[in-house]
Design a protein around this motif. Structure first.
Motif, mmCIF file in Angstrom:
data_model
loop_
_atom_site.group_PDB
_atom_site.id
_atom_site.type_symbol
_atom_site.label_atom_id
_atom_site.label_comp_id
_atom_site.label_asym_id
_atom_site.label_seq_id
_atom_site.Cartn_x
_atom_site.Cartn_y
_atom_site.Cartn_z
ATOM 1 N N ARG A 50 -17.858 -18.473 29.047
ATOM 2 C CA ARG A 50 -17.969 -19.931 29.198
ATOM 3 C C ARG A 50 -16.617 -20.573 29.474
ATOM 4 N NH1 ARG A 50 -21.554 -18.864 24.936
ATOM 5 N NH2 ARG A 50 -20.041 -19.468 23.377
ATOM 6 N N GLY A 51 -15.594 -19.753 29.566
ATOM 7 C CA GLY A 51 -14.273 -20.271 29.876
ATOM 8 C C GLY A 51 -13.609 -20.974 28.709
ATOM 9 N N GLU A 52 -14.075 -20.671 27.483
ATOM 10 C CA GLU A 52 -13.494 -21.328 26.304
ATOM 11 C C GLU A 52 -12.363 -20.510 25.702
ATOM 12 O OE1 GLU A 52 -17.900 -22.994 25.105
ATOM 13 O OE2 GLU A 52 -16.839 -21.666 23.739
ATOM 14 N N MET A 53 -12.155 -19.327 26.247
ATOM 15 C CA MET A 53 -11.177 -18.420 25.661
ATOM 16 C C MET A 53 -10.347 -17.857 26.806
ATOM 17 S SD MET A 53 -12.387 -15.292 23.283
ATOM 18 C CE MET A 53 -12.029 -15.493 21.563
ATOM 19 N N LEU A 54 -9.075 -17.640 26.586
ATOM 20 C CA LEU A 54 -8.237 -17.017 27.616
ATOM 21 C C LEU A 54 -8.886 -15.712 28.075
ATOM 22 C CD1 LEU A 54 -4.628 -17.336 26.154
ATOM 23 C CD2 LEU A 54 -5.438 -18.322 28.294
ATOM 24 N N SER A 55 -8.866 -15.447 29.347
ATOM 25 C CA SER A 55 -9.452 -14.193 29.823
ATOM 26 C C SER A 55 -8.453 -13.052 29.605
ATOM 27 C CB SER A 55 -9.791 -14.297 31.304
ATOM 28 O OG SER A 55 -8.605 -14.247 32.063
#
Lengths: 91, 271
Positions: B188-193
């Motif tokens: 969901r793009g809430e955490m650094l990849s």
């Protein structure tokens, strides 16, 4: 929670964690006044034994098992051969 | 050839102690002789995570000060006979550790063990410095989150300048281990990849350990997660990381989100 456990077949680990912590913290709190109690016990036990026999400090093993109701302090001293005779003459 | 491995991070609570216990047990299961050493003087916890807290008599400081001999202070694991623990002191303060003293203990441990794994305290103070001082290799435990990545960068700088190897013009081999990875939040793009973290830190990846209840359960019962639930996702991730550390080529698995029932019914794509 218990219904959930019926389905997952798991027992909860939190009670185990609580009991382990209770035992550990009880010991740590009681030792806060004199943190070196264990060390002192060892030194004094060794002093008494070495008054009668010659012992090698490397051959002394101290083990501890802290339990809920009782703890055991195990001091395993390897005596050199002939130590029993030394016992007899000392006694 | 024995290796000294430091498990470090800068930031607290990212999973250093969990990682030390899990990697130590995994290496021991693979037949290596392993000792895990707690450097968190005053706030030891490795004994608790390893389930040996009731059996501590002597500690690292006692050995450094010559009060106890090394064999007297080492606690043999009850499950794996080639795994030992050297606990930290709970009562002394961190100034009780000296650089020479730690050096002597590490030197002696190297004679007996294939792996000396040093569990660093959080921070960049004396304890953390001494934990990494004699390292040949380092695992930098990082969460995909800004403050953890920043602290990891700081620690990488210290590994490249403050270690004995660095001072001798050699390199400490560094590995990033990403822990507490949440595939759903990453998707969901809430955490650094993972790519972001690796690009920023420019250090090779050793493994990705997913956030999991199995880790909490393992520390509750005092058993490394690799032994307590070997089939679980975090245990498999640690096991793969261990094989990479031994030089094997193991394909990197990026943990994927388990599809919830609602997602499946609604036909949503998870990742």
């Amino acid at each position: 929670m218990s219904v959930l456990r019926l389905f997952t077949g798991r027992t909860a680990s939190a009670p185990v964690a609580r009991e382990r912590l209770q035992i550990l913290l009880a010991h740590e709190r009681s030792l806060r006044g004199h943190p070196d109690l264990l060390m002192q016990l060892r030194e004094e036990i060794l002093a008494v034994v070495s008054r009668h026999v010659v012992l090698d400090p490397d051959k002394v093993i101290v083990r501890m098992d802290r339990g809920k109701h009782v703890s055991t302090l195990e001091v395993d001293i390897e005596l050199p051969n002939g130590a029993d005779r030394a016992f007899a003459s000392a006694g | 050839m024995s290796k000294v491995l430091v498990v470090t991070s800068g930031k607290g609570g990212v999973g250093k102690t969990t990682t030390t216990a899990a990697m130590g047990a995994a290496l021991a299961q693979a037949g290596e002789k392993v000792v895990v050493v707690d450097f968190d003087v005053g706030l030891r916890n490795l004994d608790l995570v390893m389930g040996a807290e009731r059996r501590v008599v002597f500690d690292l400081i006692n050995v450094v000060h010559g009060v106890a001999k090394l064999p007297q202070a080492l606690i043999r694991d009850k499950r794996l006979e080639n795994l030992c623990l050297l606990p930290a002191s709970q009562t002394k303060d961190k100034d009780a550790l000296t650089e020479d003293g730690v050096g002597r203990v590490i030197h002696e441990l190297r004679k007996t063990f294939d792996w000396v794994i040093c569990d660093s305290p959080a921070g960049i103070e004396r304890g953390a410095m001494l934990a990494m001082r004699y390292a040949d290799e380092a695992i930098i435990v990082t969460n995909p989150e800004v403050s953890s990545v920043r602290d990891s960068d700081r620690i990488i700088g210290m590994l490249d300048s403050k270690t004995v190897r660095a001072e001798n013009g050699e390199r400490v081999e560094k590995h990033i281990l990403i822990t507490r990875y949440d595939a759903g939040r990453a998707a969901r793009g809430e955490m650094l990849s993972i790519e972001d973290v690796l690009e920023i830190l420019a250090t090779p990846l050793l493994g990705i350990v997913p956030e999991s209840q199995d880790v909490l359960r393992a520390s509750n019962v005092g058993c490394p997660v690799t032994l307590n639930s070997p089939a679980s996702a975090p245990a498999r991730a640690y096991h793969d990381a261990m094989r990479r550390l031994l030089g094997e080529d193991v394909e990197m698995q990026i943990p994927s989100e388990r599809k919830g029932l609602m997602n499946l019914l609604l036909g949503r794509r998870a990742a």
